[in-house]
Design a protein around this motif. Structure first.
Motif, PDB file in Angstrom:
ATOM      1  N   ILE A  94      21.304  -1.649   0.508  1.00 41.09           N
ATOM      2  CA  ILE A  94      22.554  -1.042   0.249  1.00 41.09           C
ATOM      3  C   ILE A  94      23.731  -2.150   0.303  1.00 41.09           C
ATOM      4  CG2 ILE A  94      24.604   0.161   0.984  1.00 41.09           C
ATOM      5  CD1 ILE A  94      22.376   2.342   1.740  1.00 41.09           C
ATOM      6  N   ARG A  95      23.380  -3.148   1.197  1.00 36.54           N
ATOM      7  CA  ARG A  95      24.363  -4.472   1.380  1.00 36.54           C
ATOM      8  C   ARG A  95      24.066  -5.479  -0.050  1.00 36.54           C
ATOM      9  NH1 ARG A  95      28.970  -5.145   3.098  1.00 36.54           N
ATOM     10  NH2 ARG A  95      29.348  -5.937   1.073  1.00 36.54           N
ATOM     11  N   ASP A  96      22.903  -5.447  -0.383  1.00 38.30           N
ATOM     12  CA  ASP A  96      22.757  -6.052  -1.603  1.00 38.30           C
ATOM     13  C   ASP A  96      23.340  -5.491  -2.844  1.00 38.30           C
ATOM     14  OD1 ASP A  96      21.026  -7.884  -0.317  1.00 38.30           O
ATOM     15  OD2 ASP A  96      19.202  -7.045  -0.695  1.00 38.30           O
ATOM     16  N   ILE A  97      23.407  -4.272  -3.014  1.00 39.44           N
ATOM     17  CA  ILE A  97      24.029  -3.709  -4.064  1.00 39.44           C
ATOM     18  C   ILE A  97      25.527  -3.861  -4.072  1.00 39.44           C
ATOM     19  CG2 ILE A  97      24.233  -1.408  -5.310  1.00 39.44           C
ATOM     20  CD1 ILE A  97      21.344  -0.445  -4.395  1.00 39.44           C
ATOM     21  N   GLN A  98      26.041  -3.810  -2.758  1.00 47.45           N
ATOM     22  CA  GLN A  98      27.462  -3.668  -2.592  1.00 47.45           C
ATOM     23  C   GLN A  98      27.784  -5.208  -2.931  1.00 47.45           C
ATOM     24  OE1 GLN A  98      27.561  -2.173   1.521  1.00 47.45           O
ATOM     25  NE2 GLN A  98      28.696  -0.626   0.966  1.00 47.45           N
ATOM     26  N   ASP A  99      27.077  -6.331  -2.637  1.00 48.51           N
ATOM     27  CA  ASP A  99      27.473  -7.655  -2.695  1.00 48.51           C
ATOM     28  C   ASP A  99      27.562  -8.072  -4.149  1.00 48.51           C
ATOM     29  OD1 ASP A  99      27.758  -8.077  -0.052  1.00 48.51           O
ATOM     30  OD2 ASP A  99      25.707  -9.068   0.083  1.00 48.51           O
ATOM     31  N   GLU A 100      26.532  -7.317  -4.922  1.00 46.87           N
ATOM     32  CA  GLU A 100      26.592  -7.538  -6.531  1.00 46.87           C
ATOM     33  C   GLU A 100      27.813  -6.905  -7.130  1.00 46.87           C
ATOM     34  OE1 GLU A 100      25.003  -8.972 -10.269  1.00 46.87           O
ATOM     35  OE2 GLU A 100      25.104  -9.612  -8.244  1.00 46.87           O
ATOM     36  N   ILE A 101      28.078  -5.668  -6.591  1.00 41.51           N
ATOM     37  CA  ILE A 101      29.292  -4.908  -7.121  1.00 41.51           C
ATOM     38  C   ILE A 101      30.422  -5.650  -6.943  1.00 41.51           C
ATOM     39  CG2 ILE A 101      30.790  -2.839  -6.629  1.00 41.51           C
ATOM     40  CD1 ILE A 101      28.169  -1.405  -6.434  1.00 41.51           C
ATOM     41  N   LEU A 102      30.617  -6.290  -5.768  1.00 41.69           N
ATOM     42  CA  LEU A 102      31.854  -7.115  -5.468  1.00 41.69           C
ATOM     43  C   LEU A 102      31.857  -8.363  -6.129  1.00 41.69           C
ATOM     44  CD1 LEU A 102      31.702  -6.931  -1.225  1.00 41.69           C
ATOM     45  CD2 LEU A 102      33.198  -5.625  -3.084  1.00 41.69           C
ATOM     46  N   ARG A 103      30.670  -8.930  -6.497  1.00 37.76           N
ATOM     47  CA  ARG A 103      30.651 -10.195  -7.268  1.00 37.76           C
ATOM     48  C   ARG A 103      31.133  -9.738  -8.780  1.00 37.76           C
ATOM     49  NH1 ARG A 103      27.934 -12.664 -11.074  1.00 37.76           N
ATOM     50  NH2 ARG A 103      26.408 -10.985 -11.354  1.00 37.76           N
ATOM     51  N   LEU A 104      30.671  -8.727  -9.393  1.00 40.17           N
ATOM     52  CA  LEU A 104      30.711  -8.286 -10.681  1.00 40.17           C
ATOM     53  C   LEU A 104      32.127  -7.705 -10.740  1.00 40.17           C
ATOM     54  CD1 LEU A 104      27.562  -6.283 -11.654  1.00 40.17           C
ATOM     55  CD2 LEU A 104      28.268  -8.277 -12.428  1.00 40.17           C
ATOM     56  N   LYS A 145      34.630  -9.539 -13.624  1.00 41.06           N
ATOM     57  CA  LYS A 145      34.881  -8.653 -14.871  1.00 41.06           C
ATOM     58  C   LYS A 145      36.274  -8.165 -14.944  1.00 41.06           C
ATOM     59  CE  LYS A 145      30.463  -7.681 -16.438  1.00 41.06           C
ATOM     60  NZ  LYS A 145      29.352  -6.714 -16.896  1.00 41.06           N
ATOM     61  N   ASP A 146      36.974  -8.493 -13.809  1.00 45.09           N
ATOM     62  CA  ASP A 146      38.380  -8.372 -13.619  1.00 45.09           C
ATOM     63  C   ASP A 146      38.648  -6.778 -13.485  1.00 45.09           C
ATOM     64  OD1 ASP A 146      41.242  -8.781 -13.224  1.00 45.09           O
ATOM     65  OD2 ASP A 146      41.533  -8.466 -15.459  1.00 45.09           O
ATOM     66  N   VAL A 147      37.726  -6.157 -12.629  1.00 40.37           N
ATOM     67  CA  VAL A 147      37.710  -4.560 -12.499  1.00 40.37           C
ATOM     68  C   VAL A 147      38.367  -4.112 -11.160  1.00 40.37           C
ATOM     69  CG1 VAL A 147      36.334  -2.790 -12.258  1.00 40.37           C
ATOM     70  CG2 VAL A 147      35.786  -4.448 -13.918  1.00 40.37           C
ATOM     71  N   CYS A 148      39.279  -3.345 -11.207  1.00 43.36           N
ATOM     72  CA  CYS A 148      39.905  -2.575  -9.861  1.00 43.36           C
ATOM     73  C   CYS A 148      39.064  -1.490  -9.720  1.00 43.36           C
ATOM     74  CB  CYS A 148      41.393  -2.370 -10.045  1.00 43.36           C
ATOM     75  SG  CYS A 148      41.666  -1.320  -8.636  1.00 43.36           S
ATOM     76  N   ILE A 149      38.421  -1.052  -8.481  1.00 44.37           N
ATOM     77  CA  ILE A 149      37.845  -0.321  -8.354  1.00 44.37           C
ATOM     78  C   ILE A 149      38.315   0.805  -7.250  1.00 44.37           C
ATOM     79  CG2 ILE A 149      35.584   0.833  -7.009  1.00 44.37           C
ATOM     80  CD1 ILE A 149      34.060  -1.683  -7.771  1.00 44.37           C
ATOM     81  N   LEU A 150      38.492   2.202  -7.874  1.00 46.95           N
ATOM     82  CA  LEU A 150      39.345   3.339  -7.195  1.00 46.95           C
ATOM     83  C   LEU A 150      38.150   4.271  -6.631  1.00 46.95           C
ATOM     84  CD1 LEU A 150      41.932   3.795  -9.775  1.00 46.95           C
ATOM     85  CD2 LEU A 150      41.979   2.097  -7.770  1.00 46.95           C
ATOM     86  N   ALA A 151      38.163   4.450  -5.585  1.00 41.91           N
ATOM     87  CA  ALA A 151      37.330   5.831  -4.920  1.00 41.91           C
ATOM     88  C   ALA A 151      38.097   6.906  -4.300  1.00 41.91           C
ATOM     89  CB  ALA A 151      36.369   5.021  -4.047  1.00 41.91           C
ATOM     90  N   HIS A 152      37.742   8.101  -4.807  1.00 40.14           N
ATOM     91  CA  HIS A 152      38.543   9.192  -4.224  1.00 40.14           C
ATOM     92  C   HIS A 152      37.945   9.279  -2.807  1.00 40.14           C
ATOM     93  CE1 HIS A 152      39.414  13.456  -3.233  1.00 40.14           C
ATOM     94  NE2 HIS A 152      40.486  13.155  -3.898  1.00 40.14           N
ATOM     95  N   SER A 153      38.636   9.815  -1.832  1.00 36.01           N
ATOM     96  CA  SER A 153      38.306  10.160  -0.557  1.00 36.01           C
ATOM     97  C   SER A 153      37.151  10.937  -0.161  1.00 36.01           C
ATOM     98  CB  SER A 153      39.351  10.719   0.362  1.00 36.01           C
ATOM     99  OG  SER A 153      40.541  10.023   0.368  1.00 36.01           O
ATOM    100  N   TYR A 154      36.836  11.812  -1.186  1.00 31.34           N
ATOM    101  CA  TYR A 154      35.453  12.406  -1.191  1.00 31.34           C
ATOM    102  C   TYR A 154      34.337  11.599  -1.449  1.00 31.34           C
ATOM    103  CZ  TYR A 154      38.490  16.809  -0.869  1.00 31.34           C
ATOM    104  OH  TYR A 154      39.384  17.632  -0.526  1.00 31.34           O
ATOM    105  N   GLN A 155      34.455  10.393  -1.942  1.00 30.51           N
ATOM    106  CA  GLN A 155      33.353   9.475  -2.521  1.00 30.51           C
ATOM    107  C   GLN A 155      32.372   9.202  -1.086  1.00 30.51           C
ATOM    108  OE1 GLN A 155      32.243   8.542  -5.640  1.00 30.51           O
ATOM    109  NE2 GLN A 155      33.215  10.434  -5.965  1.00 30.51           N
ATOM    110  N   ALA A 156      31.092   8.840  -1.167  1.00 29.62           N
ATOM    111  CA  ALA A 156      30.270   8.274  -0.045  1.00 29.62           C
ATOM    112  C   ALA A 156      31.040   7.021   0.676  1.00 29.62           C
ATOM    113  CB  ALA A 156      29.043   8.171  -0.593  1.00 29.62           C
TER     114      ALA A 156
END
Length: 304
Positions: A2-12, A16-27
Motif C-alpha cells: 500500500i505504501r508503494d502505491i501511495q508513493d507512486e501516486i504522490l510522485r505522479l 502531472k500537476d494534479v490536486c487530489i480531493l477525497a470525500h470524508s467517506y473514502q478509505a
C-alpha cells in the motif's frame, strides 16, 4: 505494498500537476494521499483556490460535477467512473419541472447531492450544514425541498415558520437506519454520545445528542469532552475518528451504514486514473454549467 502505491501516486500527482480531493467517506489509504479531505461542497470550493490545472475527485459523480461548475478552466476527473449517488440520481430535470408547474409559488431548494442538470432549474442549493441557515434567510415562505425528505424534515423542524413540500427521496444508506438500531447501540454503549447525520430518518435523528453534517460530526467528536461516541453516518467516519482521536472510542451506529458507491473507488483506481488508464473526465457545456451555478451562487450569497 500500500505504501508503494501511495508513493507512486504522490510522485505522479506532482509530475502531472494534479490536486487530489477525497470525500470524508473514502478509505483511509485514499485520504492519506489526498491534498484535501472533506464534504463535497467544501472540496469544490477548495479546488477553485488551488493552482493545479487538473483535479482528481475521489468521491461520486455529482461531487466532480460541482468542482467543474466552480472551476471550468480546470480538467476535472472522477477516479472511478461507476461511482454515482443514488440520491442524486433519484430525480431528474423533467420530473422537478413538472412539480414546479403544480406548485409555482414554491421556491425550489436543492440539496448539493443533486446532478448538475437538476441544479439548472433549482433556485438555491444547500448543504447539510447550511440548509437551516439558508432557508431561514430566504424571502419565500413556501419551500420545495429536494431530493432528501429526511433532511427536509429536519430543516422543517428548525424553520417551523415556513411551509415545506417534500418528495419521497433521499440517501438509501442513511434511511435504512431504524430506531431499534439506536436502542441497541445505546444498550451496548450506555456512556457514548450519539452523533447522527440529518439524512437519517426522524425517528433516528430525534434521539441524537448531536445532529449535523459529516464535518460537523467529526468536529463535534474531536472537540467534545466525552470519550465515547456512536457515529450515525457512513461507517468510514468512525474509522477516521479512531485514527484521529486514538484516546477516544467510536462505534458505528450500525454495520449497515456502508455506501457501495463511496467504496467503489480504491487506491489502485487513483493510481490508474493518474496514469490515464481509467477514470473519467467530467465535461459540461457552458449553458448547463452557468444555469447550474446560479443556485450555488445563491447559496453562497445567503450563506455568507
Amino acid at each position: 505494498m500500500i505504501r508503494d502505491i501511495q508513493d507512486e501516486i504522490l510522485r505522479l500527482k506532482k509530475e502531472k500537476d494534479v490536486c487530489i480531493l477525497a470525500h470524508s467517506y473514502q478509505a483511509r489509504e485514499i485520504t492519506e494521499i489526498a491534498d484535501f479531505t472533506g464534504d463535497s461542497y467544501a472540496l469544490s470550493v477548495k479546488a477553485a483556490t488551488v493552482p493545479h490545472r487538473n483535479v482528481l475527485m475521489c468521491g461520486v459523480r455529482f461531487m466532480a460535477e460541482t468542482v467543474k461548475i466552480l472551476s471550468p478552466e480546470k480538467r476535472v476527473y472522477l477516479a472511478n467512473a461507476i461511482a454515482g449517488c443514488p440520491m442524486a440520481e433519484q430525480m431528474d430535470r423533467d420530473m422537478i419541472a413538472a412539480v414546479k408547474e403544480q406548485y409555482p409559488e414554491y421556491t425550489v431548494v436543492a440539496y448539493i447531492n443533486t446532478t448538475a442538470e437538476l441544479k439548472t432549474i433549482c433556485d438555491v442549493c444547500v448543504t447539510s450544514s447550511s440548509a437551516v441557515k439558508i432557508v431561514k434567510k430566504m424571502k419565500g415562505d413556501k419551500i420545495l425541498f429536494i431530493p432528501d425528505c429526511n433532511l427536509g424534515r429536519f430543516v422543517a423542524e428548525k424553520v417551523p415558520e415556513k411551509q415545506f413540500k417534500l418528495l419521497q427521496g433521499g440517501c438509501p444508506i442513511h434511511a435504512r437506519v431504524r430506531q431499534q438500531d439506536v436502542i441497541k447501540a445505546r444498550e451496548q454503549h450506555p456512556d457514548a454520545l450519539l452523533l447522527v447525520h440529518p439524512e437519517c430518518q426522524p425517528e433516528v435523528f430525534e434521539q441524537a445528542d448531536y445532529v449535523g453534517s459529516t464535518s460537523g460530526i467529526m468536529e463535534y467528536a474531536k472537540n467534545a469532552s466525552a470519550n465515547e461516541f456512536i457515529i450515525g453516518t457512513e461507517i468510514s467516519i468512525a474509522e477516521h475518528l479512531q485514527y484521529d482521536c486514538p484516546q477516544k472510542k467510536f462505534y458505528p451506529l450500525t454495520k449497515e451504514l456502508i455506501c457501495p458507491n463511496m467504496k467503489a473507488t480504491t487506491l489502485v483506481d487513483v493510481l490508474s486514473a493518474l496514469r490515464g488508464n481509467s477514470g473519467e473526465e467530467i465535461t459540461m457545456d457552458e449553458q448547463t454549467r452557468m444555469a447550474a451555478k446560479k443556485c450555488i451562487d445563491e447559496m453562497i450569497r445567503l450563506g455568507g
